[in-house]
Design an enzyme around this catalytic site. Sequence first.
Site, PDB file in Angstrom:
ATOM      1  N   GLY A  11       5.548  -4.902   3.737  1.00 19.49           N
ATOM      2  CA  GLY A  11       4.946  -5.474   2.524  1.00 19.49           C
ATOM      3  C   GLY A  11       5.842  -5.287   1.302  1.00 19.49           C
ATOM      4  O   GLY A  11       6.921  -4.710   1.392  1.00 19.49           O
ATOM      5  N   THR A  99      -4.920   0.824  -3.148  1.00 18.63           N
ATOM      6  CA  THR A  99      -6.082   1.018  -4.015  1.00 18.63           C
ATOM      7  C   THR A  99      -7.350   0.556  -3.290  1.00 18.63           C
ATOM      8  O   THR A  99      -7.286   0.005  -2.188  1.00 18.63           O
ATOM      9  CB  THR A  99      -5.885   0.253  -5.335  1.00 18.63           C
ATOM     10  OG1 THR A  99      -5.445  -1.067  -5.036  1.00 18.63           O
ATOM     11  CG2 THR A  99      -4.849   0.940  -6.193  1.00 18.63           C
ATOM     12  N   PRO A 124      -3.636   6.090  -7.720  1.00 20.27           N
ATOM     13  CA  PRO A 124      -3.820   4.685  -8.090  1.00 20.27           C
ATOM     14  C   PRO A 124      -2.578   4.101  -8.771  1.00 20.27           C
ATOM     15  O   PRO A 124      -2.392   2.889  -8.765  1.00 20.27           O
ATOM     16  CB  PRO A 124      -4.987   4.724  -9.082  1.00 20.27           C
ATOM     17  CG  PRO A 124      -5.676   6.016  -8.832  1.00 20.27           C
ATOM     18  CD  PRO A 124      -4.626   6.963  -8.359  1.00 20.27           C
ATOM     19  N   HIS A 153      -2.228  -8.238 -13.096  1.00 20.74           N
ATOM     20  CA  HIS A 153      -1.446  -8.053 -11.866  1.00 20.74           C
ATOM     21  C   HIS A 153      -1.049  -9.406 -11.270  1.00 20.74           C
ATOM     22  O   HIS A 153      -1.621 -10.435 -11.620  1.00 20.74           O
ATOM     23  CB  HIS A 153      -2.252  -7.272 -10.821  1.00 20.74           C
ATOM     24  CG  HIS A 153      -2.283  -5.787 -11.075  1.00 20.74           C
ATOM     25  ND1 HIS A 153      -3.127  -5.205 -11.992  1.00 20.74           N
ATOM     26  CD2 HIS A 153      -1.550  -4.779 -10.540  1.00 20.74           C
ATOM     27  CE1 HIS A 153      -2.927  -3.893 -12.007  1.00 20.74           C
ATOM     28  NE2 HIS A 153      -1.976  -3.600 -11.138  1.00 20.74           N
ATOM     29  N   LYS A 157      -2.863  -9.684  -5.404  1.00 22.04           N
ATOM     30  CA  LYS A 157      -3.647  -8.440  -5.368  1.00 22.04           C
ATOM     31  C   LYS A 157      -5.077  -8.742  -4.921  1.00 22.04           C
ATOM     32  O   LYS A 157      -5.688  -9.698  -5.397  1.00 22.04           O
ATOM     33  CB  LYS A 157      -3.641  -7.772  -6.751  1.00 22.04           C
ATOM     34  CG  LYS A 157      -4.363  -6.447  -6.784  1.00 22.04           C
ATOM     35  CD  LYS A 157      -4.085  -5.676  -8.060  1.00 22.04           C
ATOM     36  CE  LYS A 157      -4.919  -4.420  -8.174  1.00 22.04           C
ATOM     37  NZ  LYS A 157      -4.727  -3.483  -7.053  1.00 22.04           N
TER      38      LYS A 157
HETATM   39  P1  NAP Z   1       1.417  -6.450   0.682  1.00 22.18           P
HETATM   40  O1  NAP Z   1       2.701  -7.048   0.231  1.00 22.18           O
HETATM   41  O2  NAP Z   1       0.309  -7.345   1.151  1.00 22.18           O
HETATM   42  O3  NAP Z   1       1.794  -5.398   1.825  1.00 22.18           O
HETATM   43  C1  NAP Z   1       0.853  -4.762   2.651  1.00 22.18           C
HETATM   44  C2  NAP Z   1       1.412  -4.788   4.083  1.00 22.18           C
HETATM   45  O4  NAP Z   1       0.622  -3.906   4.877  1.00 22.18           O
HETATM   46  C3  NAP Z   1       1.317  -6.197   4.714  1.00 22.18           C
HETATM   47  O5  NAP Z   1       2.485  -6.465   5.462  1.00 22.18           O
HETATM   48  C4  NAP Z   1       0.084  -6.033   5.605  1.00 22.18           C
HETATM   49  O6  NAP Z   1       0.034  -6.912   6.700  1.00 22.18           O
HETATM   50  C5  NAP Z   1       0.266  -4.602   6.073  1.00 22.18           C
HETATM   51  N1  NAP Z   1      -0.966  -4.030   6.633  1.00 22.18           N
HETATM   52  C6  NAP Z   1      -2.250  -4.378   6.392  1.00 22.18           C
HETATM   53  N2  NAP Z   1      -3.086  -3.573   7.085  1.00 22.18           N
HETATM   54  C7  NAP Z   1      -2.294  -2.712   7.778  1.00 22.18           C
HETATM   55  C8  NAP Z   1      -2.561  -1.637   8.672  1.00 22.18           C
HETATM   56  N3  NAP Z   1      -3.815  -1.291   8.998  1.00 22.18           N
HETATM   57  N4  NAP Z   1      -1.509  -0.949   9.193  1.00 22.18           N
HETATM   58  C9  NAP Z   1      -0.255  -1.281   8.862  1.00 22.18           C
HETATM   59  N5  NAP Z   1       0.074  -2.298   8.025  1.00 22.18           N
HETATM   60  C10 NAP Z   1      -0.941  -2.992   7.485  1.00 22.18           C
HETATM   61  O7  NAP Z   1       0.769  -5.550  -0.485  1.00 22.18           O
HETATM   62  P2  NAP Z   1       1.535  -4.754  -1.651  1.00 22.18           P
HETATM   63  O8  NAP Z   1       1.726  -5.630  -2.834  1.00 22.18           O
HETATM   64  O9  NAP Z   1       2.701  -4.036  -1.065  1.00 22.18           O
HETATM   65  O10 NAP Z   1       0.396  -3.709  -2.068  1.00 22.18           O
HETATM   66  C11 NAP Z   1      -0.147  -2.790  -1.133  1.00 22.18           C
HETATM   67  C12 NAP Z   1      -1.208  -1.925  -1.813  1.00 22.18           C
HETATM   68  O11 NAP Z   1      -0.579  -1.076  -2.767  1.00 22.18           O
HETATM   69  C13 NAP Z   1      -2.278  -2.695  -2.597  1.00 22.18           C
HETATM   70  O12 NAP Z   1      -3.539  -2.077  -2.429  1.00 22.18           O
HETATM   71  C14 NAP Z   1      -1.824  -2.558  -4.046  1.00 22.18           C
HETATM   72  O13 NAP Z   1      -2.883  -2.649  -4.968  1.00 22.18           O
HETATM   73  C15 NAP Z   1      -1.259  -1.143  -4.010  1.00 22.18           C
HETATM   74  N6  NAP Z   1      -0.306  -0.790  -5.075  1.00 22.18           N
HETATM   75  C16 NAP Z   1      -0.382   0.488  -5.544  1.00 22.18           C
HETATM   76  C17 NAP Z   1       0.526   0.924  -6.484  1.00 22.18           C
HETATM   77  C18 NAP Z   1       0.458   2.354  -6.954  1.00 22.18           C
HETATM   78  O14 NAP Z   1       1.276   2.779  -7.788  1.00 22.18           O
HETATM   79  N7  NAP Z   1      -0.466   3.156  -6.420  1.00 22.18           N
HETATM   80  C19 NAP Z   1       1.513   0.062  -6.963  1.00 22.18           C
HETATM   81  C20 NAP Z   1       1.568  -1.233  -6.467  1.00 22.18           C
HETATM   82  C21 NAP Z   1       0.666  -1.653  -5.495  1.00 22.18           C
HETATM   83  P3  NAP Z   1      -0.912  -8.239   6.592  1.00 22.18           P
HETATM   84  O15 NAP Z   1      -0.274  -9.080   5.528  1.00 22.18           O
HETATM   85  O16 NAP Z   1      -0.860  -8.820   7.964  1.00 22.18           O
HETATM   86  O17 NAP Z   1      -2.284  -7.743   6.184  1.00 22.18           O
END
Ligand code: NAP
Length: 265
Positions: A11, A99, A124, A153, A157
Amino acid sequence: MIRVLVAGAAGRMGREVVKAVAGDENLQLAGAVDFNHLGQDAGTLAGVGELGVVVTRDLAQTIKDTQAQVVVDFTNPDAVLDNIKTILNSGAFPVVGTTGLDQKDLDEIDQLARAKGLGCLVAPNFAIGAILMMKFAAQAAKYMPHVEIIELHHDQKLDAPSGTALKTAEAIMKVRESFRQGHFNEFEKIPGSRGGDYEGMRIHSVRLPGYVAHQEVIFGGLGQSLVIRHDSISRESFMPGVVLACNKILDYKGVVYGLEHLIAE
Ligand code: NAP
């Protein structure tokens, strides 16, 4: 070297984490789990060249095979709770950026983590500037209790409001009473116009292409306003926090909610 597995490695955030872990002298990339790009090298996907770690699908099996000590989770809000349970039941320490967890989830995770003698960081927001924004907002709310939050965002998201907006609101609620803001007789001509209601405080979520993660906390007082704003303009902003968490979480037991607790101690 601490052995780190990245869940969600294909991701947007996961690829940055792979890059950051590979670049840290105390951390070793042990495994990469995702549902996409199975069998591909995680380093190649992240743009740092082959690291000899291929993307696999089964989290529990990969933790076992790689003997990962820390698992960084950036997956999605529907998957994160089950993933954390799997990580703890496999004997590894979760560092969670995904999150969408609520207080009930955090209590359940805390119990399981303590029973297993493991720590679990749930943050978060991993950006230091965002942590400062939350701290300053709580300070300001003591003197200017009328406040609204606008978080912005990217449009991929899934959850709203953001975890950062909720944590900001929680921090503000520690220093002010719950009260209804705005005019007593106000009404919405389009449902949702005034945003989500958290103890009388309004939270607005903007989702647009081009954004990464941004937030404004706006305070209003007699004849004045104050705006505290933070912008993560690239996902690199989160990586020093993720690396710090991987290095420190092994010293903790139970849930640590917020990166600030690792920085303050
Ligand atoms: P993303 O690009 O959609 O990446 C998530 C990846 O995880 C996708 O490839 C997804 O596959 C995969 N996935 C889903 N379920 C899974 C599982 N059970 N096991 C393994 N892999 C799995 O999302 P992102 O933009 O990276 O964001 C991810 C999360 O981080 C979100 O909740 C976002 O709000 C959060 N975030 C947090 C912060 C922080 O500082 N805490 C900062 C930025 C983002 P599929 O597409 O097939 O579902």
